[in-house]
Design a protein around this motif. Structure first.
Motif, PDB file in Angstrom:
ATOM      1  N   GLY A 173       0.817  -1.201   0.000  1.00 34.01           N
ATOM      2  CA  GLY A 173       0.000   0.000   0.000  1.00 34.01           C
ATOM      3  C   GLY A 173       0.852   1.252   0.000  1.00 34.01           C
ATOM      4  O   GLY A 173       2.075   1.196   0.161  1.00 34.01           O
ATOM      5  N   GLU A 174       0.193   2.385  -0.169  1.00 39.18           N
ATOM      6  CA  GLU A 174       0.867   3.684  -0.165  1.00 39.18           C
ATOM      7  C   GLU A 174       0.080   4.656   0.692  1.00 39.18           C
ATOM      8  O   GLU A 174      -1.144   4.537   0.842  1.00 39.18           O
ATOM      9  CB  GLU A 174       0.995   4.224  -1.590  1.00 39.18           C
ATOM     10  N   MET A 175       0.792   5.640   1.254  1.00 39.74           N
ATOM     11  CA  MET A 175       0.153   6.605   2.147  1.00 39.74           C
ATOM     12  C   MET A 175       1.020   7.859   2.210  1.00 39.74           C
ATOM     13  O   MET A 175       2.250   7.774   2.153  1.00 39.74           O
ATOM     14  CB  MET A 175       0.006   5.974   3.546  1.00 39.74           C
ATOM     15  N   ILE A 176       0.377   9.018   2.319  1.00 41.83           N
ATOM     16  CA  ILE A 176       1.085  10.279   2.557  1.00 41.83           C
ATOM     17  C   ILE A 176       0.798  10.724   3.992  1.00 41.83           C
ATOM     18  O   ILE A 176      -0.373  10.769   4.402  1.00 41.83           O
ATOM     19  CB  ILE A 176       0.643  11.374   1.563  1.00 41.83           C
ATOM     20  N   VAL A 177       1.851  11.050   4.736  1.00 41.50           N
ATOM     21  CA  VAL A 177       1.697  11.526   6.108  1.00 41.50           C
ATOM     22  C   VAL A 177       2.659  12.683   6.343  1.00 41.50           C
ATOM     23  O   VAL A 177       3.551  12.948   5.540  1.00 41.50           O
ATOM     24  CB  VAL A 177       1.987  10.410   7.139  1.00 41.50           C
ATOM     25  N   HIS A 178       2.493  13.370   7.460  1.00 41.39           N
ATOM     26  CA  HIS A 178       3.441  14.408   7.851  1.00 41.39           C
ATOM     27  C   HIS A 178       4.772  13.762   8.217  1.00 41.39           C
ATOM     28  O   HIS A 178       4.813  12.676   8.801  1.00 41.39           O
ATOM     29  CB  HIS A 178       2.891  15.195   9.042  1.00 41.39           C
ATOM     30  N   SER A 235      -6.387   5.458   4.636  1.00 40.58           N
ATOM     31  CA  SER A 235      -5.610   6.575   4.103  1.00 40.58           C
ATOM     32  C   SER A 235      -5.294   7.573   5.201  1.00 40.58           C
ATOM     33  O   SER A 235      -5.837   7.501   6.309  1.00 40.58           O
ATOM     34  CB  SER A 235      -6.382   7.274   2.979  1.00 40.58           C
ATOM     35  N   ALA A 236      -4.424   8.525   4.878  1.00 38.22           N
ATOM     36  CA  ALA A 236      -4.005   9.529   5.856  1.00 38.22           C
ATOM     37  C   ALA A 236      -4.244  10.938   5.303  1.00 38.22           C
ATOM     38  O   ALA A 236      -5.274  11.549   5.554  1.00 38.22           O
ATOM     39  CB  ALA A 236      -2.550   9.317   6.246  1.00 38.22           C
ATOM     40  N   PHE A 237      -3.285  11.465   4.523  1.00 40.06           N
ATOM     41  CA  PHE A 237      -3.391  12.847   4.051  1.00 40.06           C
ATOM     42  C   PHE A 237      -4.550  13.025   3.070  1.00 40.06           C
ATOM     43  O   PHE A 237      -4.639  12.341   2.055  1.00 40.06           O
ATOM     44  CB  PHE A 237      -2.098  13.274   3.363  1.00 40.06           C
ATOM     45  N   VAL A 238      -5.455  13.946   3.423  1.00 39.47           N
ATOM     46  CA  VAL A 238      -6.504  14.420   2.519  1.00 39.47           C
ATOM     47  C   VAL A 238      -6.696  15.893   2.845  1.00 39.47           C
ATOM     48  O   VAL A 238      -7.022  16.245   3.978  1.00 39.47           O
ATOM     49  CB  VAL A 238      -7.847  13.676   2.700  1.00 39.47           C
ATOM     50  N   CYS A 239      -6.460  16.763   1.879  1.00 38.93           N
ATOM     51  CA  CYS A 239      -6.557  18.201   2.141  1.00 38.93           C
ATOM     52  C   CYS A 239      -8.020  18.624   2.100  1.00 38.93           C
ATOM     53  O   CYS A 239      -8.557  18.997   1.061  1.00 38.93           O
ATOM     54  CB  CYS A 239      -5.738  18.977   1.100  1.00 38.93           C
ATOM     55  N   TRP A 242      -9.729  23.121   9.236  1.00 35.44           N
ATOM     56  CA  TRP A 242      -8.991  22.046   8.597  1.00 35.44           C
ATOM     57  C   TRP A 242      -9.043  20.775   9.432  1.00 35.44           C
ATOM     58  O   TRP A 242      -8.928  20.812  10.663  1.00 35.44           O
ATOM     59  CB  TRP A 242      -7.532  22.428   8.396  1.00 35.44           C
ATOM     60  N   SER A 243      -9.208  19.651   8.785  1.00 36.00           N
ATOM     61  CA  SER A 243      -9.084  18.351   9.434  1.00 36.00           C
ATOM     62  C   SER A 243      -7.611  18.068   9.718  1.00 36.00           C
ATOM     63  O   SER A 243      -6.718  18.575   9.031  1.00 36.00           O
ATOM     64  CB  SER A 243      -9.652  17.268   8.515  1.00 36.00           C
ATOM     65  N   ALA A 244      -7.352  17.225  10.720  1.00 34.61           N
ATOM     66  CA  ALA A 244      -5.981  16.766  10.950  1.00 34.61           C
ATOM     67  C   ALA A 244      -5.446  16.012   9.736  1.00 34.61           C
ATOM     68  O   ALA A 244      -4.235  15.967   9.508  1.00 34.61           O
ATOM     69  CB  ALA A 244      -5.934  15.865  12.194  1.00 34.61           C
ATOM     70  N   HIS A 245      -6.329  15.451   8.931  1.00 39.57           N
ATOM     71  CA  HIS A 245      -5.908  14.781   7.695  1.00 39.57           C
ATOM     72  C   HIS A 245      -5.229  15.761   6.739  1.00 39.57           C
ATOM     73  O   HIS A 245      -4.357  15.367   5.968  1.00 39.57           O
ATOM     74  CB  HIS A 245      -7.109  14.158   6.989  1.00 39.57           C
ATOM     75  N   ALA A 246      -5.640  17.033   6.784  1.00 38.98           N
ATOM     76  CA  ALA A 246      -5.096  18.024   5.856  1.00 38.98           C
ATOM     77  C   ALA A 246      -3.641  18.359   6.145  1.00 38.98           C
ATOM     78  O   ALA A 246      -2.977  18.993   5.316  1.00 38.98           O
ATOM     79  CB  ALA A 246      -5.948  19.300   5.905  1.00 38.98           C
ATOM     80  N   SER A 247      -3.137  17.925   7.294  1.00 42.43           N
ATOM     81  CA  SER A 247      -1.714  18.079   7.616  1.00 42.43           C
ATOM     82  C   SER A 247      -0.997  16.736   7.657  1.00 42.43           C
ATOM     83  O   SER A 247       0.169  16.657   8.054  1.00 42.43           O
ATOM     84  CB  SER A 247      -1.548  18.788   8.968  1.00 42.43           C
ATOM     85  N   GLY A 248      -1.695  15.665   7.287  1.00 39.73           N
ATOM     86  CA  GLY A 248      -1.082  14.338   7.320  1.00 39.73           C
ATOM     87  C   GLY A 248      -0.870  13.811   8.717  1.00 39.73           C
ATOM     88  O   GLY A 248       0.016  12.997   8.950  1.00 39.73           O
ATOM     89  N   LEU A 249      -1.717  14.259   9.656  1.00 38.38           N
ATOM     90  CA  LEU A 249      -1.561  13.888  11.063  1.00 38.38           C
ATOM     91  C   LEU A 249      -2.688  12.997  11.562  1.00 38.38           C
ATOM     92  O   LEU A 249      -2.902  12.877  12.770  1.00 38.38           O
ATOM     93  CB  LEU A 249      -1.468  15.151  11.925  1.00 38.38           C
ATOM     94  N   HIS A 262     -11.041   6.588  12.858  1.00 37.21           N
ATOM     95  CA  HIS A 262     -10.128   7.718  12.916  1.00 37.21           C
ATOM     96  C   HIS A 262      -9.120   7.655  14.062  1.00 37.21           C
ATOM     97  O   HIS A 262      -9.476   7.465  15.224  1.00 37.21           O
ATOM     98  CB  HIS A 262     -10.983   8.982  13.074  1.00 37.21           C
ATOM     99  N   PHE A 263      -7.844   7.835  13.709  1.00 40.17           N
ATOM    100  CA  PHE A 263      -6.776   7.982  14.696  1.00 40.17           C
ATOM    101  C   PHE A 263      -6.008   9.242  14.331  1.00 40.17           C
ATOM    102  O   PHE A 263      -5.746   9.512  13.147  1.00 40.17           O
ATOM    103  CB  PHE A 263      -5.827   6.781  14.658  1.00 40.17           C
ATOM    104  N   SER A 264      -5.620  10.029  15.340  1.00 37.74           N
ATOM    105  CA  SER A 264      -4.901  11.266  15.035  1.00 37.74           C
ATOM    106  C   SER A 264      -3.822  11.553  16.058  1.00 37.74           C
ATOM    107  O   SER A 264      -3.922  11.211  17.237  1.00 37.74           O
ATOM    108  CB  SER A 264      -5.864  12.455  14.946  1.00 37.74           C
ATOM    109  N   ALA A 265      -2.771  12.222  15.566  1.00 36.78           N
ATOM    110  CA  ALA A 265      -1.673  12.646  16.431  1.00 36.78           C
ATOM    111  C   ALA A 265      -2.026  13.895  17.205  1.00 36.78           C
ATOM    112  O   ALA A 265      -1.353  14.232  18.185  1.00 36.78           O
ATOM    113  CB  ALA A 265      -0.424  12.881  15.590  1.00 36.78           C
ATOM    114  N   THR A 266      -3.066  14.596  16.775  1.00 35.93           N
ATOM    115  CA  THR A 266      -3.445  15.864  17.397  1.00 35.93           C
ATOM    116  C   THR A 266      -4.589  15.718  18.396  1.00 35.93           C
ATOM    117  O   THR A 266      -4.892  16.668  19.121  1.00 35.93           O
ATOM    118  CB  THR A 266      -3.883  16.868  16.325  1.00 35.93           C
ATOM    119  N   GLY A 267      -5.242  14.573  18.423  1.00 32.61           N
ATOM    120  CA  GLY A 267      -6.385  14.372  19.309  1.00 32.61           C
ATOM    121  C   GLY A 267      -7.702  14.733  18.677  1.00 32.61           C
ATOM    122  O   GLY A 267      -8.767  14.478  19.247  1.00 32.61           O
ATOM    123  N   GLY A 268      -7.676  15.355  17.493  1.00 31.45           N
ATOM    124  CA  GLY A 268      -8.921  15.758  16.846  1.00 31.45           C
ATOM    125  C   GLY A 268      -9.130  15.116  15.506  1.00 31.45           C
ATOM    126  O   GLY A 268      -8.340  14.303  15.056  1.00 31.45           O
TER     127      GLY A 268
END
Length: 249
Positions: free
Chosen positions: A108-113, A157-161, A170-177, A243-249
């Protein structure tokens, strides 16, 4: 004595079963832009669809992962643009092997911060070791944000702007977090009963455990807990099971 014959065995005239085609049937659109929330089709109640291979399959059963700057061609087909809250140079492109719902071994492939790249690789290494199944893992394309909803996607998936659901922020996804894992079998549930993806209502009941579902204390929640990420399945409302996030949101 009857002599044996070489006559061929009878050929079945029954049509081959038609496999569900993800994304093939747009839903009627609601006034809020979502698709109509409809009952889960019988074909998806015990979801077990094959994984399309977009990248070369792993050469063996070992976990393999790479971390690199996002290639220009990958960035071009992603949702990134100059107005996103993160610069392209801050993102990383991951490839990771995973086990599919079909029992196959896939890449698989994924874009993250960049700040979370190694943590994400470690988490999916844990999932791979436990053979936790994922249906898809691919970069979300820009066109997917503008097409009519079909309510049947199950892409991890992860990054979605994009903005957060129901918010202008902005969603945390928009920063790859943030990462969404098997979103169809781990849906987002609003307090008013709206379920996303729109056809995933059969998976709101968590007492009937099926492949790819995330449950408290399992390998998925444990692996993300160990890298300090928050799980939306612990929220009261909305409930964001994917949903899992590094920012809590």
């Amino acid at each position: 004595m009857t002599e044996p014959t070489d006559a061929p065995a009878p050929v079945s005239t029954d049509p081959a079963p038609v496999r569900w085609q993800v994304g093939a049937a747009p839903l009627p659109t609601r006034s809020d832009g979502l698709g109509e929330i409809l009952p889960t089709p019988p074909e998806l109640i015990d979801r077990s669809l094959p994984t399309p291979d977009l990248l070369p399959v792993p050469p063996n059963d070992d976990y393999a992962a790479t971390v690199a700057a996002v290639p220009e061609e990958v960035l071009a087909r992603s949702t990134w643009h100059a107005g996103c809250p993160v610069d392209a140079a801050e993102l990383r492109y991951l490839t990771m092997s995973f086990w599919g719902f079909d029992g196959g071994h896939h890449t698989g492939e994924m874009i993250v911060h960049a700040d979370v790249a190694e943590s994400v690789v470690a988490v999916f290494g844990r999932l791979h070791a436990d053979r936790f199944p994922l249906e898809e893992m691919r970069v979300t394309a820009a066109w997917e944000l503008d097409t009519a909803p079909t309510g049947d996607g199950n892409n991890t998936s992860a990054f979605v702007c994009r903005a957060a659901v129901g918010s202008g922020a902005w969603s945390a996804h928009a920063s790859g977090l943030a990462v969404d894992v098997n979103p169809f079998v781990n849906p987002y549930v609003r307090s008013d009963g709206v379920v996303l993806p729109e056809l995933a209502s059969a998976y709101v009941d968590r007492s009937r455990v099926r492949a790819g579902m995330i449950l408290e204390g399992d390998v998925v929640t444990t692996a993300f807990d160990e890298v300090g990420w928050a799980w939306g399945g612990r929220w009261s409302s909305p409930l964001d099971l994917m949903h899992f996030s590094a920012t809590g949101g």
